[in-house]
Design a protein around this motif. Structure first.
Motif, PDB file in Angstrom:
ATOM      1  N   LEU A 114      39.475 -11.546 -27.180  1.00  0.00           N
ATOM      2  CA  LEU A 114      39.986 -11.047 -28.452  1.00  0.00           C
ATOM      3  C   LEU A 114      39.550  -9.607 -28.732  1.00  0.00           C
ATOM      4  O   LEU A 114      40.308  -8.830 -29.321  1.00  0.00           O
ATOM      5  N   ALA A 115      38.327  -9.264 -28.321  1.00  0.00           N
ATOM      6  CA  ALA A 115      37.818  -7.911 -28.562  1.00  0.00           C
ATOM      7  C   ALA A 115      36.657  -7.650 -27.629  1.00  0.00           C
ATOM      8  O   ALA A 115      35.955  -8.573 -27.209  1.00  0.00           O
ATOM      9  N   ARG A 116      36.450  -6.356 -27.299  1.00  0.00           N
ATOM     10  CA  ARG A 116      35.345  -5.965 -26.432  1.00  0.00           C
ATOM     11  C   ARG A 116      34.764  -4.648 -26.917  1.00  0.00           C
ATOM     12  O   ARG A 116      35.499  -3.742 -27.299  1.00  0.00           O
ATOM     13  N   GLU A 117      33.424  -4.555 -26.908  1.00  0.00           N
ATOM     14  CA  GLU A 117      32.731  -3.349 -27.355  1.00  0.00           C
ATOM     15  C   GLU A 117      31.539  -3.086 -26.434  1.00  0.00           C
ATOM     16  O   GLU A 117      30.835  -4.023 -26.045  1.00  0.00           O
ATOM     17  N   THR A 118      31.327  -1.836 -26.080  1.00  0.00           N
ATOM     18  CA  THR A 118      30.144  -1.456 -25.313  1.00  0.00           C
ATOM     19  C   THR A 118      29.016  -1.140 -26.281  1.00  0.00           C
ATOM     20  O   THR A 118      29.075  -0.169 -27.037  1.00  0.00           O
ATOM     21  N   GLU A 123      30.966 -15.243 -29.815  1.00  0.00           N
ATOM     22  CA  GLU A 123      30.550 -13.854 -29.644  1.00  0.00           C
ATOM     23  C   GLU A 123      29.429 -13.839 -28.605  1.00  0.00           C
ATOM     24  O   GLU A 123      28.445 -14.563 -28.732  1.00  0.00           O
ATOM     25  N   ARG A 124      29.603 -13.042 -27.558  1.00  0.00           N
ATOM     26  CA  ARG A 124      28.619 -13.018 -26.481  1.00  0.00           C
ATOM     27  C   ARG A 124      28.279 -11.580 -26.070  1.00  0.00           C
ATOM     28  O   ARG A 124      29.165 -10.752 -25.897  1.00  0.00           O
ATOM     29  N   ASP A 125      26.979 -11.305 -25.926  1.00  0.00           N
ATOM     30  CA  ASP A 125      26.491 -10.045 -25.365  1.00  0.00           C
ATOM     31  C   ASP A 125      26.011 -10.321 -23.938  1.00  0.00           C
ATOM     32  O   ASP A 125      25.337 -11.339 -23.696  1.00  0.00           O
ATOM     33  N   TYR A 126      26.316  -9.421 -23.006  1.00  0.00           N
ATOM     34  CA  TYR A 126      25.898  -9.624 -21.623  1.00  0.00           C
ATOM     35  C   TYR A 126      25.848  -8.293 -20.887  1.00  0.00           C
ATOM     36  O   TYR A 126      26.408  -7.288 -21.330  1.00  0.00           O
ATOM     37  N   ILE A 127      25.188  -8.302 -19.738  1.00  0.00           N
ATOM     38  CA  ILE A 127      25.063  -7.107 -18.906  1.00  0.00           C
ATOM     39  C   ILE A 127      26.308  -6.968 -18.039  1.00  0.00           C
ATOM     40  O   ILE A 127      26.689  -7.898 -17.328  1.00  0.00           O
ATOM     41  N   ASP A 128      26.928  -5.808 -18.135  1.00  0.00           N
ATOM     42  CA  ASP A 128      28.081  -5.469 -17.308  1.00  0.00           C
ATOM     43  C   ASP A 128      27.544  -4.905 -15.994  1.00  0.00           C
ATOM     44  O   ASP A 128      27.054  -3.773 -15.955  1.00  0.00           O
ATOM     45  N   HIS A 129      27.616  -5.689 -14.925  1.00  0.00           N
ATOM     46  CA  HIS A 129      26.900  -5.384 -13.685  1.00  0.00           C
ATOM     47  C   HIS A 129      27.881  -5.200 -12.535  1.00  0.00           C
ATOM     48  O   HIS A 129      28.819  -5.988 -12.386  1.00  0.00           O
ATOM     49  N   PRO A 130      27.675  -4.185 -11.675  1.00  0.00           N
ATOM     50  CA  PRO A 130      28.609  -3.971 -10.570  1.00  0.00           C
ATOM     51  C   PRO A 130      28.515  -4.995  -9.455  1.00  0.00           C
ATOM     52  O   PRO A 130      29.374  -5.040  -8.565  1.00  0.00           O
ATOM     53  N   GLY A 131      27.501  -5.830  -9.492  1.00  0.00           N
ATOM     54  CA  GLY A 131      27.296  -6.797  -8.418  1.00  0.00           C
ATOM     55  C   GLY A 131      26.465  -6.205  -7.299  1.00  0.00           C
ATOM     56  O   GLY A 131      26.115  -5.020  -7.307  1.00  0.00           O
ATOM     57  N   ALA A 132      26.141  -7.039  -6.317  1.00  0.00           N
ATOM     58  CA  ALA A 132      25.241  -6.597  -5.261  1.00  0.00           C
ATOM     59  C   ALA A 132      25.492  -7.388  -3.980  1.00  0.00           C
ATOM     60  O   ALA A 132      26.201  -8.397  -3.973  1.00  0.00           O
ATOM     61  N   VAL A 156      25.629  -2.840 -21.629  1.00  0.00           N
ATOM     62  CA  VAL A 156      25.614  -4.107 -22.353  1.00  0.00           C
ATOM     63  C   VAL A 156      26.917  -4.211 -23.144  1.00  0.00           C
ATOM     64  O   VAL A 156      27.269  -3.304 -23.903  1.00  0.00           O
ATOM     65  N   ILE A 157      27.624  -5.313 -22.955  1.00  0.00           N
ATOM     66  CA  ILE A 157      28.948  -5.528 -23.528  1.00  0.00           C
ATOM     67  C   ILE A 157      28.896  -6.621 -24.586  1.00  0.00           C
ATOM     68  O   ILE A 157      28.162  -7.601 -24.447  1.00  0.00           O
ATOM     69  N   HIS A 158      29.688  -6.450 -25.644  1.00  0.00           N
ATOM     70  CA  HIS A 158      29.881  -7.511 -26.648  1.00  0.00           C
ATOM     71  C   HIS A 158      31.338  -7.956 -26.593  1.00  0.00           C
ATOM     72  O   HIS A 158      32.255  -7.150 -26.757  1.00  0.00           O
TER      73      HIS A 158
END
Length: 214
Positions: free
Chosen positions: A16-20, A44-53, A29-31
């Motif tokens: 529905l919506a995304r905010e950095t 509503e969830r906050d999490y780390i936007d990670h490129p992977g490894a 960190v993304i909301h």
């Protein structure tokens, strides 16, 4: 009662919506506001936007594992790990990233590659996905072709450890790096059938949130 197939599955939800909330040097960190499909409610969830490894368990003909020792500042310890690094080169395939990290961190190449496993290290708080490779028939790079390591990596040391000893170190609480632990135990399990059921190294990394096809 019949046991259902044990396999994680894709289960998209309506965004529905995304905010950095925070933009960092390596990750953000993304909301997100997300609509649930079952109840119709929102979360509503906050999490780390990670490129992977990617990470690489290197094994020689004697079934010894190449371990590297590196200082990790957040935990204030030197940890025994395996070569690993971020998928932060635009357009680079995971296998190529793994080969690059093996060269950069261990001065080596390898002739034979396969996939040990894929893992989300903290799926409740991070988008980080890690592909763990098994690399066999390693070769030491010529001295004039080795990567110049800096900062913490300049202090790295390495050692060849028999697989059984590495397993014992995991189970006795002497190794704490999660991808190293997963790789060592996965290699021990794969060894039971002579590594015959491992996936091809170039298989798409579809579970990675940003590499999914279709």
């Amino acid at each position: 009662m019949q046991t259902p197939p044990i396999s994680d599955e894709f289960s998209p939800r309506e965004l529905l919506a995304r905010e950095t909330l925070y933009q960092g040097r390596i990750w953000n960190v993304i909301h997100d506001s997300v609509k649930l499909s079952e109840t119709g409610g929102t979360i509503e969830r906050d999490y780390i936007d990670h490129p992977g490894a990617v990470s690489v368990l290197v094994m020689d003909e004697e079934e010894r594992v190449l371990m590297i020792n590196q200082y990790r500042h957040p935990v204030g310890m030197r940890l025994w790990e395996i070569p690993a690094g971020l998928l932060d080169v635009e357009g680079e395939l995971p296998l190529d990233g793994a080969k690059r990290e093996l060269w950069e961190e261990a001065d080596r190449t390898a002739e034979q590659w396969s996939i040990l496993t894929d893992v989300f290290l903290s799926p409740g708080s991070s988008a980080e996905a890690v592909r763990v490779y098994l690399a066999r028939e390693p070769k030491l790079a010529p001295e004039d072709q080795r990567h110049l390591r800096t900062e913490e990596e300049a202090e790295m040391i390495s050692a060849w450890v028999p697989l059984q000893d590495a397993v014992a170190a995991v189970l006795s609480g002497k190794i704490h790096n999660p991808t190293a632990m997963i790789a060592i135990l996965a290699a021990q399990a794969a060894r039971a059938d002579n590594y015959a059921n491992l996936r091809e190294a170039n298989e798409p990394f579809d579970v990675h949130p940003y590499l999914r096809q279709g």
